[in-house]
Write an enzyme that holds these catalytic residues in place. Structure first.
Site, PDB file in Angstrom:
ATOM      1  N   CYS A 239       0.867  -1.183   0.000  1.00  0.00           N
ATOM      2  CA  CYS A 239       0.000   0.000   0.000  1.00  0.00           C
ATOM      3  C   CYS A 239       0.899   1.228   0.000  1.00  0.00           C
ATOM      4  O   CYS A 239       1.744   1.373  -0.878  1.00  0.00           O
ATOM      5  CB  CYS A 239      -0.982  -0.027   1.160  1.00  0.00           C
ATOM      6  SG  CYS A 239      -0.197  -0.167   2.775  1.00  0.00           S
ATOM      7  N   ARG A 244      -2.100  -0.960   5.472  1.00  0.00           N
ATOM      8  CA  ARG A 244      -3.336  -1.452   4.858  1.00  0.00           C
ATOM      9  C   ARG A 244      -3.091  -2.813   4.208  1.00  0.00           C
ATOM     10  O   ARG A 244      -3.956  -3.676   4.199  1.00  0.00           O
ATOM     11  CB  ARG A 244      -3.842  -0.443   3.795  1.00  0.00           C
ATOM     12  CG  ARG A 244      -4.444   0.816   4.384  1.00  0.00           C
ATOM     13  CD  ARG A 244      -4.814   1.807   3.291  1.00  0.00           C
ATOM     14  NE  ARG A 244      -3.666   2.562   2.806  1.00  0.00           N
ATOM     15  CZ  ARG A 244      -3.721   3.434   1.791  1.00  0.00           C
ATOM     16  NH1 ARG A 244      -4.850   3.636   1.149  1.00  0.00           N
ATOM     17  NH2 ARG A 244      -2.645   4.098   1.422  1.00  0.00           N
TER      18      ARG A 244
END
Lengths: 283, 148
Positions: A239, A244
């Site tokens: 990410c 994430r």
């Protein structure tokens, strides 16, 4: 009843947590995106880790060293045998990140609480402002397991072999229109776009918005396999800074049972700044 | 930074408080502010109230402003589960209450760095503060443009 996740033993439900609040073999750990949320109330007996002030190395861009990790576990009363259950806000975003780091240092009994804080609160379960203290333990970390962490050299080799990468950022970050999440100052990388060959599957698509729980096995399988992210291949997820993507890593590895998934924590803030790194733009 | 001389008085006081707090005390202070964020007045406390969204990652923030006795008053709607962002909003709402639209517009964009929150919060988390400041400045500009 839908089919069980492949390694469902790594996921616990709120009911299970509620019945283990006083279990000395279990340590609940809250990891939030919002640094103040724990102080407003948390599950009774839960410790807190903050991914910035607790889990990161204070100077080098890296996680805690082995010794620092051992010290952290010792201070949280976590022994090598303790079952550590992570939960947090925003779809267990940072709970999965903490889980990943604990696996990196070889902790065996780790779980994520399905639905995180959101579900616990929705079910009107108890919260407290009391900060628990724990009897100190001596913790011995294992050698970091490099098979769940990709470094930039690994990503270069991965690309050369034409293996799949999953970019879990927002569509605007993937296309190169934005360098950071929508609404955030556009800083942190010199170039926009994605690693050549990566497909875009935003991380939060793996979660039911109303309850914060993971989507069913069938839904998750469809989400990833239709984009070429299949269990027969080595997968790298990334990410912007690797948090994430640790959520997606958890989904692929434990819920879908993919045997070979790595998180590239250098992510876009490294790749988008690397001289000569292959980048693609556009949706 | 000499810019603090031009800050509204109350805002300068808040910044000074944060400057004095050390390490985790800064977070405790921010938590106190977040708990003191004024509730929305009845007229605005419904989902269709005319409030503008501040585009932010995962925290839905809405804000509106009005003029009372020549000074600006800001109202924020931020979920309870985002105390950090509520803390930022409380600092802005309290610190800029009664400031003129010109004062708000002329705020240096980085005045909050003096508070030292970057020692305990990541840039990603602090971006919420920058987003709110940018938005209240736009609201002030809007008010000035309507006046002229």
């Amino acid at each position: 009843m839908s089919e069980q996740y492949v390694h469902s033993e790594y996921l616990v439900e709120t009911d299970w947590v509620a019945s283990h609040l006083n279990d000395p073999e279990v340590r609940l750990v809250e990891a939030d995106e919002d640094a103040l949320l724990y102080a407003t109330g948390h599950i009774p007996g839960a410790a807190q880790v903050d991914w910035f002030t607790t889990l990161q190395h204070p100077v080098v861009r890296d996680f805690l060293t082995t010794t620092q990790f051992e010290e952290l576990c010792g201070s949280l009363g976590i022994s090598n045998q303790t079952t550590v259950v992570f939960y947090g806000d925003k779809n267990n975003w940072f709970a999965c990140y903490s889980f990943w780091l604990f696996e990196y240092y070889g902790h065996e009994n780790i779980r994520v609480m399905n639905g995180g804080r959101q579900k616990w609160v929705l079910e009107n379960r108890p919260l407290t402002k009391d900060t628990p203290t724990f009897p100190r333990t001596t913790y011995k970390a294992k050698k970091p397991s490099k098979n769940i962490r990709a470094f930039r050299e690994d990503v270069m080799k991965h690309i050369e072999k034409n293996l799949p990468l999953v970019d879990v950022r927002s569509p605007q970050e993937y296309s190169g229109e934005l360098l950071a999440m929508p609404g955030y100052p556009q800083e942190g990388a010199q170039r926009g776009g994605h690693i050549i060959g990566a497909v875009n599957i935003p991380w939060a698509q793996a979660v039911n918005t109303e309850t914060g729980t993971f989507k069913s096995l069938e839904e998750l399988r469809r989400l990833y396999t239709t984009k070429g992210i299949t269990p027969d291949k080595e997968i790298v997820a990334y990410c912007r800074i690797g948090e994430r993507s640790s959520h997606t890593w958890f989904v692929l590895k434990y819920l879908l049972g993919y045997p070979n998934v790595k998180n590239y924590d250098g992510s876009w803030t490294e790749w988008g700044n690397l001289v000569g790194a292959p980048i693609e733009k556009g949706a | 930074m000499s810019a603090s001389k031009e800050l509204p008085e109350r805002l300068a006081e808040i910044i000074a408080d944060f400057k004095l707090a050390e390490g985790r005390e800064k977070l405790e202070l921010l938590l106190e502010y977040s708990q003191n964020l004024a509730p929305l007045p009845e007229a605005l406390n419904h989902p269709h109230a005319p409030m503008e969204p501040v585009p932010e990652c995962m925290t839905p923030v809405s804000v509106t402003a009005e003029i009372q006795n020549g000074g600006m008053v800001f109202y924020f709607r931020i979920p309870e589960e985002s105390p950090t962002v509520r803390g930022y909003a409380a600092i802005i709402a309290d610190g800029l209450k009664g400031a003129s639209p010109e004062q708000v517009m002329n705020l240096p964009a980085d005045f909050f760095l003096e508070m030292g929150l970057q020692q305990v919060l990541t840039p990603q988390r602090l971006n919420g503060m920058s987003a709110i400041i940018a938005h209240v400045k736009r609201l002030a500009m809007g008010i000035l443009q309507t006046k002229n």
